[in-house]
Write a protein that holds these residues in place. Structure first.
Motif, PDB file in Angstrom:
ATOM      1  N   VAL A 406       0.813  -1.223   0.000  1.00 16.20           N
ATOM      2  CA  VAL A 406       0.000   0.000   0.000  1.00 16.20           C
ATOM      3  C   VAL A 406       0.843   1.269   0.000  1.00 16.20           C
ATOM      4  CG1 VAL A 406      -1.923  -1.150   1.147  1.00 16.20           C
ATOM      5  CG2 VAL A 406      -0.240   0.101   2.533  1.00 16.20           C
ATOM      6  N   ASN A 407       2.147   1.151   0.217  1.00 19.96           N
ATOM      7  CA  ASN A 407       2.989   2.342   0.295  1.00 19.96           C
ATOM      8  C   ASN A 407       4.302   2.064  -0.422  1.00 19.96           C
ATOM      9  OD1 ASN A 407       4.439   4.625   0.949  1.00 19.96           O
ATOM     10  ND2 ASN A 407       4.147   4.466   3.156  1.00 19.96           N
ATOM     11  N   ASP A 408       4.477   2.658  -1.598  1.00 24.11           N
ATOM     12  CA  ASP A 408       5.672   2.372  -2.384  1.00 24.11           C
ATOM     13  C   ASP A 408       6.923   3.058  -1.835  1.00 24.11           C
ATOM     14  OD1 ASP A 408       5.127   4.989  -3.106  1.00 24.11           O
ATOM     15  OD2 ASP A 408       4.776   4.560  -5.223  1.00 24.11           O
ATOM     16  N   LYS A 409       6.788   3.776  -0.738  1.00 21.49           N
ATOM     17  CA  LYS A 409       7.956   4.375  -0.097  1.00 21.49           C
ATOM     18  C   LYS A 409       8.564   3.470   0.975  1.00 21.49           C
ATOM     19  CE  LYS A 409       6.742   9.164  -1.076  1.00 21.49           C
ATOM     20  NZ  LYS A 409       6.511  10.516  -0.535  1.00 21.49           N
ATOM     21  N   VAL A 410       7.935   2.348   1.240  1.00 21.10           N
ATOM     22  CA  VAL A 410       8.454   1.407   2.228  1.00 21.10           C
ATOM     23  C   VAL A 410       9.562   0.568   1.601  1.00 21.10           C
ATOM     24  CG1 VAL A 410       7.915  -0.607   3.656  1.00 21.10           C
ATOM     25  CG2 VAL A 410       6.296   1.304   3.525  1.00 21.10           C
ATOM     26  N   VAL A 411      10.690   0.469   2.303  1.00 21.36           N
ATOM     27  CA  VAL A 411      11.789  -0.407   1.892  1.00 21.36           C
ATOM     28  C   VAL A 411      12.211  -1.233   3.105  1.00 21.36           C
ATOM     29  CG1 VAL A 411      12.691   0.936  -0.035  1.00 21.36           C
ATOM     30  CG2 VAL A 411      13.394   1.523   2.281  1.00 21.36           C
ATOM     31  N   VAL A 412      12.535  -2.504   2.859  1.00 21.64           N
ATOM     32  CA  VAL A 412      12.902  -3.439   3.920  1.00 21.64           C
ATOM     33  C   VAL A 412      14.279  -3.988   3.590  1.00 21.64           C
ATOM     34  CG1 VAL A 412      12.299  -5.610   5.065  1.00 21.64           C
ATOM     35  CG2 VAL A 412      10.485  -4.033   4.345  1.00 21.64           C
ATOM     36  N   PHE A 413      15.198  -3.940   4.545  1.00 22.15           N
ATOM     37  CA  PHE A 413      16.555  -4.374   4.227  1.00 22.15           C
ATOM     38  C   PHE A 413      17.321  -4.753   5.479  1.00 22.15           C
ATOM     39  CE2 PHE A 413      16.364   0.248   4.495  1.00 22.15           C
ATOM     40  CZ  PHE A 413      17.379   0.558   5.386  1.00 22.15           C
ATOM     41  N   GLY A 414      18.445  -5.410   5.258  1.00 23.84           N
ATOM     42  CA  GLY A 414      19.323  -5.869   6.321  1.00 23.84           C
ATOM     43  C   GLY A 414      20.137  -7.045   5.823  1.00 23.84           C
ATOM     44  N   GLU A 415      20.936  -7.611   6.690  1.00 21.97           N
ATOM     45  CA  GLU A 415      21.760  -8.754   6.301  1.00 21.97           C
ATOM     46  C   GLU A 415      20.881  -9.999   6.125  1.00 21.97           C
ATOM     47  OE1 GLU A 415      24.502  -8.899   9.519  1.00 21.97           O
ATOM     48  OE2 GLU A 415      25.146  -6.830   9.186  1.00 21.97           O
ATOM     49  N   ALA A 436      14.063  -6.628  -5.702  1.00 19.02           N
ATOM     50  CA  ALA A 436      15.279  -6.416  -4.930  1.00 19.02           C
ATOM     51  C   ALA A 436      15.583  -4.955  -4.669  1.00 19.02           C
ATOM     52  CB  ALA A 436      16.468  -7.068  -5.644  1.00 19.02           C
ATOM     53  N   ASP A 437      14.832  -4.044  -5.288  1.00 18.38           N
ATOM     54  CA  ASP A 437      15.027  -2.635  -4.962  1.00 18.38           C
ATOM     55  C   ASP A 437      14.247  -2.235  -3.719  1.00 18.38           C
ATOM     56  OD1 ASP A 437      12.674  -3.084  -6.353  1.00 18.38           O
ATOM     57  OD2 ASP A 437      12.658  -1.112  -7.317  1.00 18.38           O
ATOM     58  N   ARG A 438      13.246  -3.054  -3.334  1.00 19.07           N
ATOM     59  CA  ARG A 438      12.422  -2.716  -2.176  1.00 19.07           C
ATOM     60  C   ARG A 438      12.697  -3.621  -0.985  1.00 19.07           C
ATOM     61  NH1 ARG A 438       6.420  -1.732  -2.895  1.00 19.07           N
ATOM     62  NH2 ARG A 438       6.923  -0.471  -1.055  1.00 19.07           N
ATOM     63  N   VAL A 439      13.142  -4.838  -1.228  1.00 17.87           N
ATOM     64  CA  VAL A 439      13.517  -5.761  -0.155  1.00 17.87           C
ATOM     65  C   VAL A 439      14.897  -6.284  -0.521  1.00 17.87           C
ATOM     66  CG1 VAL A 439      12.917  -7.839   1.127  1.00 17.87           C
ATOM     67  CG2 VAL A 439      11.092  -6.389   0.204  1.00 17.87           C
ATOM     68  N   PHE A 440      15.916  -5.833   0.203  1.00 16.49           N
ATOM     69  CA  PHE A 440      17.266  -6.123  -0.287  1.00 16.49           C
ATOM     70  C   PHE A 440      18.227  -6.438   0.854  1.00 16.49           C
ATOM     71  CE2 PHE A 440      16.714  -1.497   0.011  1.00 16.49           C
ATOM     72  CZ  PHE A 440      17.794  -1.100   0.784  1.00 16.49           C
ATOM     73  N   ASP A 441      19.273  -7.162   0.459  1.00 18.00           N
ATOM     74  CA  ASP A 441      20.354  -7.504   1.373  1.00 18.00           C
ATOM     75  C   ASP A 441      21.359  -6.368   1.427  1.00 18.00           C
ATOM     76  OD1 ASP A 441      19.454 -10.148   1.986  1.00 18.00           O
ATOM     77  OD2 ASP A 441      20.158 -10.798   0.019  1.00 18.00           O
ATOM     78  N   THR A 442      22.077  -6.303   2.538  1.00 18.25           N
ATOM     79  CA  THR A 442      23.102  -5.286   2.710  1.00 18.25           C
ATOM     80  C   THR A 442      24.438  -5.949   2.998  1.00 18.25           C
ATOM     81  OG1 THR A 442      22.844  -5.114   5.112  1.00 18.25           O
ATOM     82  CG2 THR A 442      21.372  -3.762   3.749  1.00 18.25           C
ATOM     83  N   SER A 443      25.479  -5.161   2.904  1.00 17.87           N
ATOM     84  CA  SER A 443      26.784  -5.632   3.355  1.00 17.87           C
ATOM     85  C   SER A 443      26.763  -5.774   4.876  1.00 17.87           C
ATOM     86  CB  SER A 443      27.878  -4.649   2.925  1.00 17.87           C
ATOM     87  OG  SER A 443      27.539  -3.324   3.310  1.00 17.87           O
ATOM     88  N   LEU A 444      27.747  -6.491   5.393  1.00 20.66           N
ATOM     89  CA  LEU A 444      27.761  -6.800   6.817  1.00 20.66           C
ATOM     90  C   LEU A 444      28.349  -5.615   7.589  1.00 20.66           C
ATOM     91  CD1 LEU A 444      28.729 -10.272   8.265  1.00 20.66           C
ATOM     92  CD2 LEU A 444      28.840  -8.165   9.580  1.00 20.66           C
ATOM     93  N   SER A 459      14.919  11.479   3.254  1.00 19.97           N
ATOM     94  CA  SER A 459      14.493  11.712   1.868  1.00 19.97           C
ATOM     95  C   SER A 459      13.002  11.473   1.654  1.00 19.97           C
ATOM     96  CB  SER A 459      15.292  10.814   0.913  1.00 19.97           C
ATOM     97  OG  SER A 459      14.752   9.502   0.855  1.00 19.97           O
ATOM     98  N   GLY A 460      12.305  10.993   2.681  1.00 22.36           N
ATOM     99  CA  GLY A 460      10.871  10.765   2.562  1.00 22.36           C
ATOM    100  C   GLY A 460      10.462   9.316   2.438  1.00 22.36           C
ATOM    101  N   LEU A 461      11.421   8.392   2.501  1.00 27.83           N
ATOM    102  CA  LEU A 461      11.085   6.978   2.442  1.00 27.83           C
ATOM    103  C   LEU A 461      10.752   6.446   3.834  1.00 27.83           C
ATOM    104  CD1 LEU A 461      13.860   5.757  -0.057  1.00 27.83           C
ATOM    105  CD2 LEU A 461      11.539   6.572  -0.556  1.00 27.83           C
ATOM    106  N   VAL A 462      10.271   5.203   3.886  1.00 24.11           N
ATOM    107  CA  VAL A 462       9.941   4.542   5.155  1.00 24.11           C
ATOM    108  C   VAL A 462      10.836   3.312   5.264  1.00 24.11           C
ATOM    109  CG1 VAL A 462       8.132   3.476   6.550  1.00 24.11           C
ATOM    110  CG2 VAL A 462       7.562   5.366   5.000  1.00 24.11           C
TER     111      VAL A 462
END
Length: 713
Positions: A406-415, A436-444, A459-462
């Motif tokens: 419902v909200n295209d500003k939401v991003v979920v990420f982590g290792e 992968a642009d909205r739910v993505f892995d990160t470096s450690l 920047s206005g994202l969640v």
């Protein structure tokens, strides 16, 4: 005191420059900003200097000079022309601020500690910020070294997200710049951001101004060989340039080349320019204690200001025009100084404002969703009936899935949250569904995870960031602190309402010092943070949704035992279910003892009550959140029952139970029929073996025993 120009080397007689000044630069403006910066340093230093027959004023309580760094920063600032350019800067970066829009009055008002400006007297005067929705935003600086880097990388990643995922054309060719001294390249933040920028090919420029000093320590002690650019010359996906920050022709060429590289989408760049530090590290510092007169003189001979004058006079400006420019600067600085000194002192009665968001405040901070956007999402605290029975982890996953939809500003990420779906599989399948642009892995790097989340929120994202286990958050302590204090120290100009999902606590029949830490009181003590600790799937839905729609940053604590077992399973309360933070749940009503707890301990306490002869005697309260916490619910219960037992998993000493006990002693003392009791682990780490674990963490048997003892008083 009028603005005064400090003594400088007499200008050398102008001759035809060896090279023609570069086209494409507003050299008069660059010279103006350089002269203004130098004049501001002069004014501030004069207020703290002991002079004959003139009392020392000490109007600037903490002063940092940019003398020697000023010309190259003014050049760099002139290149930040994108509609959504961003900069992560530090305490010697005021020339850049002037170049991108900071007024001279604000540049003086905040160091003078006056009302208004970029901190309203709350922060050091050179720890600046500049919200700028239609130009270069300077992210809130911090007083610690190296903490500017990962937010700057986060801003670069947010540029990519706004441009490519949200299809906002105004972000095309925008860049993020991180400014730092040579000392800062030894910090975790620098290396974490470098990894982020190069692995993701972010539109980011690292600008390292190398004065070969980290307060008193020479560059060779910070960087092997003393040259970070040379060391990074073989770094993959990094365009590296090395230059002279005292030479306007070389500096402008190197900065323009690197900026074009980044704006053209070719990946990140790093520019190292050598500059002199023509002052002590700060006002209280005396460089003569660790530098020789010859070293100080050698730096003075490299002063970029005379070199800038020679570069422009007479090629672009006549002798008279340069003199006119100096006069203009002197007048502008004097006018601004008088206006800054005329500002009122900060109002001490407002010092507690802006720790958390206030929806009645006339100005919205830059960061997160707007009030209107949050209101448009709606929500209800009434659960729907007949929802599917869900385990704790699935309830969190379903909530994330709905909010992503419902909200295209939401991003979920982590290792490991992307392809794997997280070490507890809470995010399983989300990347496949949302990309992968909205739910993505990160470096450690936990510092990188939190730092990038901060800038994304601005920047206005969640951003919903996962730290795999509570203990792993420790390397990010600096970023977490800076995030929580941001709204307060910028006087409501900026906020970073991020959500940090953080599993912790004992697992199913197992613990250890690294994965089983609870330690929630650390975040309850931190400024500006909401701390959420649900005990069941339904509450997890309502509280996570509340956190994701909140204007404040939140720690969302996911207990490992609940993630690994069926404890806490509950019916799904619906896609619109939102629980107000700070509202406790009365699990069971009772008359003679109040039992207060939260998280996984709720289930052990409930089981303990069931073994009592008369379970109606105990009122069980699940706090659900400890910042804010429901003081009134606990006080009302204790005033009714006269007794209180507080059970928690964090250490006994200085655990959050002590805060509750202190409140009861102060506000409900005359209602107590027995001392307030606390049951919590001894002050030792969480052990691995199940028998050792049971000896430390409150068990059902010990909870029942303590409750019975209190009822017998």
């Amino acid at each position: 005191m009028p603005a005064k120009t400090a003594e400088r080397p007499a200008p050398r007689k102008s001759a035809a420059p060896a090279v023609t000044p570069r086209a494409g630069f507003d050299w008069r403006r660059i010279a103006y900003n350089t002269l203004v910066s130098r004049a501001l340093d002069d004014v501030e230093e004069q207020t703290n200097k002991q002079r004959a027959h003139v009392p020392r004023e000490h109007l600037v309580l903490y002063q940092f000079s940019a003398r020697g760094h000023d010309m190259s920063q003014s050049i760099l600032g002139s290149l930040l022309s994108g509609a959504h350019d961003g900069a992560g800067a530090y305490y010697r970066s005021r020339p850049l601020l002037l170049a991108v829009g900071l007024t001279i009055e604000d540049a003086l008002g905040s160091p003078l500690g006056r009302a208004g400006g970029f901190s309203d007297g709350r922060d050091i005067g050179v720890v600046c910020n500049l919200p700028n929705p239609n130009g270069c935003t300077v992210l809130p600086m911090a007083g610690d070294v190296g903490s500017q880097y990962t937010p700057a990388a986060g801003w670069a990643q947010s540029i990519v997200y706004h441009r490519d995922t949200l299809k906002d054309a105004s972000y095309a060719r925008c860049v993020s710049v991180a400014l730092g001294g040579d000392g800062s390249v030894a910090t975790n933040g620098f290396w974490a951001s470098l990894t982020m920028a190069t692995t993701l090919k972010l539109p980011m420029l690292f600008y390292i101004e190398d004065n070969d000093l980290g307060i008193s320590v020479r560059g060779g002690m910070q960087t092997p060989g003393g040259d970070i650019a040379r060391n990074l010359s073989s770094f993959t996906n990094l365009f590296v340039l090395n230059g002279d920050g005292c030479d306007p022709h070389d500096a402008s060429g190197k900065l323009a080349e690197a900026m074009a590289h980044v704006r053209d989408g070719l990946g990140p760049a790093l520019v190292r320019l050598t500059v002199p530090r023509l002052s002590s590290h700060s006002g209280p510092d005396n460089q003569k204690g660790y530098r020789t007169e010859e070293e100080i003189a050698a730096d003075a001979a490299r002063d970029p200001l005379p070199k800038l004058r020679e570069y422009l006079v007479p090629a672009l400006l006549s002798e008279g025009e340069w003199a006119d420019l100096e006069g203009e600067v002197a007048r502008d600085v004097q006018t601004a100084l008088e206006a800054a000194r005329a500002r009122p002192m900060p109002d001490a009665s407002t010092v507690a404002q802006h720790v958390f968001a206030d929806d009645l405040a006339p100005r919205e901070a830059m960061g997160g969703l707007s009030r209107a956007a949050r209101a448009s999402l709606g929500g209800t605290d009434v659960p729907q009936e007949g929802g599917e029975l869900l385990r704790f982890a699935e309830a969190i996953r379903r909530t994330l899935r709905h909010e992503l939809s419902v909200n295209d500003k939401v991003v979920v990420f982590g290792e490991d949250v992307g392809r794997k779906g997280g070490v507890h599989l809470v995010t399983e399948g989300l990347q496949k569904q949302f990309g992968a642009d909205r739910v993505f892995d990160t470096s450690l790097s936990e510092e990188g995870i939190i730092g990038r989340a901060v800038a994304m929120a601005i920047s206005g994202l969640v951003p919903v960031a996962e730290i795999q286990f509570r203990k792993y958050a420790d390397p990010a302590a600096e970023q977490l602190n800076n995030c929580g204090t941001m709204r307060w120290r910028t006087a409501n100009r900026f906020a970073a309402p991020i959500v940090v999902r953080m599993p912790g606590g004992f697992g199913k029949d197992v613990g250890d010092p690294w994965h089983s830490l609870s330690d929630e009181v650390r975040f309850a003590h931190a400024y500006g943070w909401q701390v959420i600790m649900p005990s069941n799937a339904a509450d997890a839905v309502g509280l996570l949704r509340a956190a994701m729609r909140s204007p404040n940053p939140s720690i969302f604590f996911e207990h490992r035992s609940l993630l690994m077992t069926g404890d806490g399973s509950a019916r799904y309360p619906g896609d619109d279910y939102v629980l107000p933070l700070g509202r406790a749940r009365i699990v069971r009503e009772g008359e003679r003892l109040t039992l207060v707890t939260w998280g996984a301990m709720v289930h052990r306490c409930a089981e303990a009550i069931e073994g009592l002869d008369d379970e109606r005697t105990v009122e069980l309260i699940d706090l659900r959140t400890i910042s804010p916490w429901d003081r009134e619910a606990v006080l009302a219960s204790v005033r009714k029952t006269g007794r209180c037992l507080i059970v928690h998993e964090d250490n006994l000493t200085a655990g959050f139970g002590a805060e509750i006990a202190g409140t009861l002693a102060q506000e409900a003392f005359w209602h107590l029929d027995a001392p307030v009791e606390r049951l919590a682990p001894r002050d030792i780490p969480v052990p691995y073996h199940p028998e050792l674990l049971e000896a430390v963490v409150p068990t059902v048997a010990r909870i029942r025993e303590r409750a019975q003892a209190l009822l017998a008083v």
